[in-house]
Enzyme design. Sequence first.
Site: not given
Ligand code: IMP
Length: 179
Positions: A101-102, A105, A154, A167
Site C-alpha cells: 500500500e502507498d 491514512d 497531504f 506521481r
Molecule cells: P485510507 O483508506 O484513508 O487509509 O486511504 C488510503 C488511500 O488514500 C491511499 O492508498 C492513498 O491513495 C490515498 N491517500 C491518503 N493520504 C494521501 C495523501 O496524503 N496523498 C495522496 N493520497 C493519499
Amino acid sequence: MPERPYVIDEMISAKTIAARVEALAQEIETCFAGTDKLVVVGLLRGSFVFIADLVRELDLPVEVDFIETSSYGNAMESSREVRILKDLRGEIEGRDVLVVEDIVDTGHTLAHVLHLLEGRKPRRLKVCALLDKPARREVEVAADWVGFEIPDEFVVGYGIDYAQRNRNLPHIGKVRAAE
Ligand code: IMP
C-alpha cells in the site's frame, strides 16, 4: 486539475526512500524465507512505483498482482466507502501474500482489502505500507512493515498523486497552498 495553485515541499528524498526500501525488502525476505511463491499485491494506483522498487530488491520467487480500489477522486479528503474497481487476476488460496500500500491514512482501504483477501484463505497475509499517518486513523488496522511514519500532511510523489498529478516525482513532498 486542482482548482487552487499549490507548491510541493520535499519531505523525503529519493535517496532516503531507496535506502528504506532496501531495508524493508531485507526484513520481508527474512519473514518469507523458503516460500515457494510470494504473491505481491499492489494497491493501484499509488503503490506502483513502490512495488516496482520493492520487488526488485526481493530475492524470492515473486508473483505480482494488483487490486484497484476507489480513490479520493480529486479531493484531499478520504472517502469512507471503499469499492473494488479491479480485482486480482490470480488465486491466493494457500499462498503467501504481501499487500503493498502507498499510504495508510484513515485505514478504511486497507481494512476493506484485508477483509476481502482473508476470505480467500491465503496461507499468510502481510502488509507493507510505504507511509503511515497514524494520527488520521479511523479504523484499527496496521501494516506489518512501514517505510515512514508521517504527520497529518497531504503528500505526493513516488507514485502518489494529487488529482492524478505528481506521481512521477522521485521524492515525496507535501502539498501546500501557494501564497
Ligand atoms: P485510507 O483508506 O484513508 O487509509 O486511504 C488510503 C488511500 O488514500 C491511499 O492508498 C492513498 O491513495 C490515498 N491517500 C491518503 N493520504 C494521501 C495523501 O496524503 N496523498 C495522496 N493520497 C493519499
